[in-house]
Enzyme design. Structure first.
Site, PDB file in Angstrom:
ATOM      1  CB  CYS A  96       8.022 -24.393   8.306  1.00  0.00           C
ATOM      2  SG  CYS A  96       8.437 -25.854   7.364  1.00  0.00           S
TER       3      CYS A  96
ATOM      4  NE  ARG B 192       3.692 -20.904  10.372  1.00  0.00           N
ATOM      5  CZ  ARG B 192       2.996 -20.114   9.561  1.00  0.00           C
ATOM      6  NH1 ARG B 192       1.894 -19.568   9.989  1.00  0.00           N
ATOM      7  NH2 ARG B 192       3.418 -19.879   8.350  1.00  0.00           N
TER       8      ARG B 192
ATOM      9  CD1 TRP C  40       3.188 -30.480   7.709  1.00  0.00           C
ATOM     10  CD2 TRP C  40       3.811 -29.723   5.701  1.00  0.00           C
ATOM     11  NE1 TRP C  40       2.380 -31.064   6.768  1.00  0.00           N
ATOM     12  CE2 TRP C  40       2.737 -30.625   5.538  1.00  0.00           C
ATOM     13  CE3 TRP C  40       4.374 -29.127   4.565  1.00  0.00           C
ATOM     14  CZ2 TRP C  40       2.208 -30.932   4.276  1.00  0.00           C
ATOM     15  CZ3 TRP C  40       3.841 -29.440   3.321  1.00  0.00           C
ATOM     16  CH2 TRP C  40       2.770 -30.330   3.179  1.00  0.00           C
TER      17      TRP C  40
ATOM     18  CG  ASN D 113       7.106 -20.829   6.443  1.00  0.00           C
ATOM     19  OD1 ASN D 113       6.319 -20.007   6.854  1.00  0.00           O
ATOM     20  ND2 ASN D 113       6.710 -21.874   5.758  1.00  0.00           N
ATOM     21  N   GLY D 114       8.770 -22.279   3.574  1.00  0.00           N
ATOM     22  CA  GLY D 114       8.457 -22.073   2.156  1.00  0.00           C
ATOM     23  C   GLY D 114       9.236 -23.052   1.292  1.00  0.00           C
TER      24      GLY D 114
ATOM     25  CD  GLU E 290     -15.560 -29.069   7.419  1.00  0.00           C
ATOM     26  OE1 GLU E 290     -14.995 -29.133   6.315  1.00  0.00           O
ATOM     27  OE2 GLU E 290     -14.955 -28.784   8.468  1.00  0.00           O
TER      28      GLU E 290
ATOM     29  CE  LYS F  34     -12.571 -30.693  10.318  1.00  0.00           C
ATOM     30  NZ  LYS F  34     -12.716 -29.483   9.567  1.00  0.00           N
TER      31      LYS F  34
ATOM     32  CD  GLU G 216      -9.060 -31.889   8.421  1.00  0.00           C
ATOM     33  OE1 GLU G 216      -8.347 -30.987   7.987  1.00  0.00           O
ATOM     34  OE2 GLU G 216     -10.109 -31.662   9.060  1.00  0.00           O
TER      35      GLU G 216
ATOM     36  CG  HIS H  60     -25.928 -42.556 -10.303  1.00  0.00           C
ATOM     37  ND1 HIS H  60     -26.590 -43.161 -11.345  1.00  0.00           N
ATOM     38  CD2 HIS H  60     -26.735 -41.566  -9.860  1.00  0.00           C
ATOM     39  CE1 HIS H  60     -27.746 -42.554 -11.540  1.00  0.00           C
ATOM     40  NE2 HIS H  60     -27.862 -41.580 -10.644  1.00  0.00           N
TER      41      HIS H  60
ATOM     42  CE  LYS I  43      -6.303 -23.706  12.684  1.00  0.00           C
ATOM     43  NZ  LYS I  43      -7.277 -24.645  12.131  1.00  0.00           N
TER      44      LYS I  43
HETATM   45  C1  G6P Z   1      -5.160 -26.532   5.940  1.00  0.00           C
HETATM   46  C2  G6P Z   1      -5.862 -26.750   7.265  1.00  0.00           C
HETATM   47  C3  G6P Z   1      -7.369 -26.774   7.056  1.00  0.00           C
HETATM   48  C4  G6P Z   1      -7.828 -25.521   6.352  1.00  0.00           C
HETATM   49  C5  G6P Z   1      -7.055 -25.282   5.039  1.00  0.00           C
HETATM   50  C6  G6P Z   1      -7.325 -23.910   4.463  1.00  0.00           C
HETATM   51  O1  G6P Z   1      -5.330 -27.643   5.129  1.00  0.00           O
HETATM   52  O2  G6P Z   1      -5.441 -27.963   7.868  1.00  0.00           O
HETATM   53  O3  G6P Z   1      -8.020 -26.879   8.307  1.00  0.00           O
HETATM   54  O4  G6P Z   1      -9.182 -25.601   6.070  1.00  0.00           O
HETATM   55  O5  G6P Z   1      -5.651 -25.359   5.292  1.00  0.00           O
HETATM   56  O6  G6P Z   1      -6.850 -22.951   5.363  1.00  0.00           O
HETATM   57  P1  G6P Z   1      -7.354 -21.460   5.434  1.00  0.00           P
HETATM   58  O7  G6P Z   1      -6.525 -20.846   6.538  1.00  0.00           O
HETATM   59  O8  G6P Z   1      -7.069 -20.837   4.097  1.00  0.00           O
HETATM   60  O9  G6P Z   1      -8.797 -21.485   5.754  1.00  0.00           O
END
Ligand code: G6P
Length: 611
Positions: free
Chosen positions: A2, A27, A75, A100-101, A484, A488, A491, A507, A606
């Site tokens: 948010c 956000r 969000w 927000n929260g 990673e 990606k 996501e 395994h 994000k």
């Molecule tokens: C969210 C974002 C990710 C990020 C993670 C941790 O899930 O979508 O891209 O890696 O938060 O965020 P930070 O700001 O703590 O790296």
């Protein structure tokens, strides 16, 4: 999680708040809304499900006019993404609030307020705060008093901004957990979840601390602490400009951010490696030279992509510095008992510096006997930076795409700097350290060359569009690289992807391998190569199709079931950084072919400022 923007001015604030929402959309983006106090001191509101663009179209058709207002991009936590759950929430036509929260004690508050006769029109936790403030206004409090009395009852995490018909000359905001920045204009003042939202109107900011309440008026602001004492706060001038978040020539922010990596890494190295190739410990802060020589172990804590950076750093930390290193996701760390070895450094990684679980882990670490807290972070003004004794900033610049790219590779560069500094104290062979520092300096150039693989990777990505699943393989420090890569892909392209250490394939996951399961592998030219090749043969023998990113010099040929793209050699220990880049491009192009929303993938956000 948010985004909030609010303000009071001599002019109509609608467009300022709307532009703020566009800049905060990373956000959360399932619904958006705005409320202003009009000339008759009545609250006018527009809310729309979907992205900020839906709201701006609604406002183009039916504009609002008001000189004080609040706005929100959501969000969803409590209640589905619908118009009636979208913020701002209004109580009794006199109070409007954005939040927000998460308010954890919303259920008993809801019961009590229902008994008092307040009608709830949403499933959100937020609405309780709106009614509670209205209740205190009814009892004769002014808006500032009403907000302070309300937040004294709230449990959980919140950043709030409130307007009320009773008190049209002010906007009151507060924070406990999620960030809130105050922006100073001339005859106008604003608050927002981050500075980016306010850059079009000001570059002068101050940050609210937890528990503080701010009273914004046209002619000034006052900040109060939890006990109601007025606090003085320094105003800082940000070096950022409003243009810094333009997409430029690129189609998506994520694409721009992938291509910015050589520059972002150069910026993260700038001035940190001296001519004699040593690294000055003081880049971590004034305490560095006291704390770092004592470090005998490291505990890394982070979330998401930042966690993957921590996993790679563990391999480097143990191999280069010879220091035992543990890595844990913050949401697990914070709720677990730990055995902390003597002289352990607590190291957090975060792009935003506002991730709630990471911040809570820092808080929990204070109960343990850590030497000190070190944050590797991309946002200098963030809560994480403020709460850590030692800090190493990444200079990635603003990262807008929800899927993290340049923040990750710059974190790895910063982590290598930390490891090299720790190694300097531990008498690691000087020539070895000099070579590693040299490798760091070569990295931007090597990444430039890796980015030239873009057209070939795009052609490869076309083959993934129809796939529902993918397996990623790596060994050693390249296993977290594979993790990673899988993250990606899932996501942004919504393809189910899992990463395995290549040696674990037999395994279990091998059972999944058939012609429909693409297997992506990262193949560095190191002493594990022959082992990896055997693992790849196991896939081929079962009819699986391989997509391999192989360092130049690795003898793997294109052929049936084997698609190889060569990645430049020469990165040495830093090859995991380089190998990440083609995986980012693979996910990016697959998502573009699939037509997903690359920068704002569904259900994600994000900055995760809730648990
Ligand atoms: C969210 C974002 C990710 C990020 C993670 C941790 O899930 O979508 O891209 O890696 O938060 O965020 P930070 O700001 O703590 O790296």
């Amino acid at each position: 999680m948010c985004g909030i923007v609010a303000g009071i001015a001599e002019r109509n604030v609608q467009d300022i708040l709307l532009e703020g929402l566009r800049r905060l959309e990373y956000r959360g983006y399932d619904s958006a809304g705005i409320a202003v106090l009009d000339d008759a001191c009545e609250i006018q509101r527009r809310r729309r499900v979907g992205k900020v663009v839906e709201l701006s179209q609604a406002l183009a058709r039916e504009p609002l006019a008001g000189k004080a207002g609040i706005a929100h991009t959501r969000w969803a936590t409590h209640g589905s993404p619908s118009e009636h759950n979208a913020h701002p929430h209004i109580s009794t036509d006199r109070v409007a609030i954005v939040h927000n929260g998460i308010i954890e004690n919303h259920a008993p508050m809801r019961e009590e307020l229902t008994r008092l006769g307040y009608e709830f029109l949403s499933e959100t936790d937020t609405e309780v705060a709106a009614h509670r403030i209205a209740h205190y206004l009814d009892q004769g409090a002014d808006l500032l008093q009403a907000v302070r009395r309300c937040v004294a009852e709230l449990e959980g995490a919140y950043a709030l901004a409130v307007i009320a018909c009773d008190d049209p000359s002010r906007v009151v905001a507060c924070r406990n957990g999620p960030p809130l920045v105050v922006g100073f204009g001339i005859g106008e003042h604003f608050v927002a979840s981050d500075v980016q939202a306010l850059l079009p109107v000001t570059q002068r900011f101050t940050f609210l601390e937890n528990g503080e309440v701010v009273d914004l008026r046209r002619d000034g602001i006052d900040i109060y602490d939890r006990e109601g004492r007025r606090v003085e706060r320094e105003v800082r001038v940000s070096g950022l400009t409003a243009g810094a978040i333009d997409r430029g020539q690129y189609r998506h922010f994520m694409q721009k951010e992938i291509f910015e990596q050589p520059y972002a890494i150069s910026e993260t190295l700038e001035g940190r490696v001296r001519e004699d190739r040593s690294i000055v410990p003081s880049i971590l802060g004034v305490l560095a030279e006291t704390v770092l020589p004592q470090v005998r172990a490291v505990q890394i804590v982070a979330c998401g992509t930042s966690y993957h950076a921590g996993l790679i750093a563990r391999y480097w930390m143990e191999e280069i510095a010879g220091i035992p290193c543990l890595v844990e996701v913050a949401s697990e760390y914070r709720y677990r008992k730990h055995v902390v070895m003597a002289d352990t450094l607590f190291l957090t990684l975060s792009q935003s510096g506002e991730t709630a679980d990471t911040l809570a882990a820092v808080e929990a670490s204070r109960e343990e006997r850590y030497l000190a807290r070190l944050a590797v972070c991309n946002v200098p003004e963030s809560s994480l930076v403020r709460e850590s004794e030692l800090v190493l900033l990444t200079h990635a610049g603003p990262e807008i795409g929800v899927a993290s790219t340049k923040a990750f590779t710059t974190q790895l560069v910063a982590l290598m700097q930390v490891i090299l500094i720790l190694s300097q104290y531990r008498g690691v062979d000087e020539q070895r350290l000099r070579d590693l520092r040299g490798q760091l300096l070569q990295l931007p150039g090597l990444i430039e060359r890796t980015l030239e693989l873009d057209p070939a990777i795009m052609r490869m990505a076309e083959r993934f569009v129809e796939r529902g699943h993918a397996l990623f393989l790596g060994r050693g420090a390249f296993y977290p690289v594979a993790m990673e890569g899988a993250l990606k892909l899932k996501e942004i392209s919504y393809i189910h992807a899992e990463a395995y250490p290549a040696g674990e394939l037999k395994h279990g996951p091998l059972a999944l391998v058939d012609a429909d399961m693409p297997v992506i592998a990262v193949a560095p030219n190191n002493d594990m190569l022959e082992k990896l090749k055997s693992n790849l043969e196991e896939v081929r023998a079962r009819g699986g199709e391989l997509f391999v990113f192989a360092e130049t010099g690795v003898a793997l040929q294109n052929g049936p079931g084997m698609n190889v793209i060569e990645v430049p050699a020469g990165a040495g220990m830093l090859a995991p950084v380089l190998m990440t880049v083609p995986l980012q491009l693979l996910a990016y192009h697959t998502a573009v072919f699939k037509g997903t929303d690359v920068d704002q993938p569904r259900n994600l956000a994000k900055s995760v400022t809730v648990e």
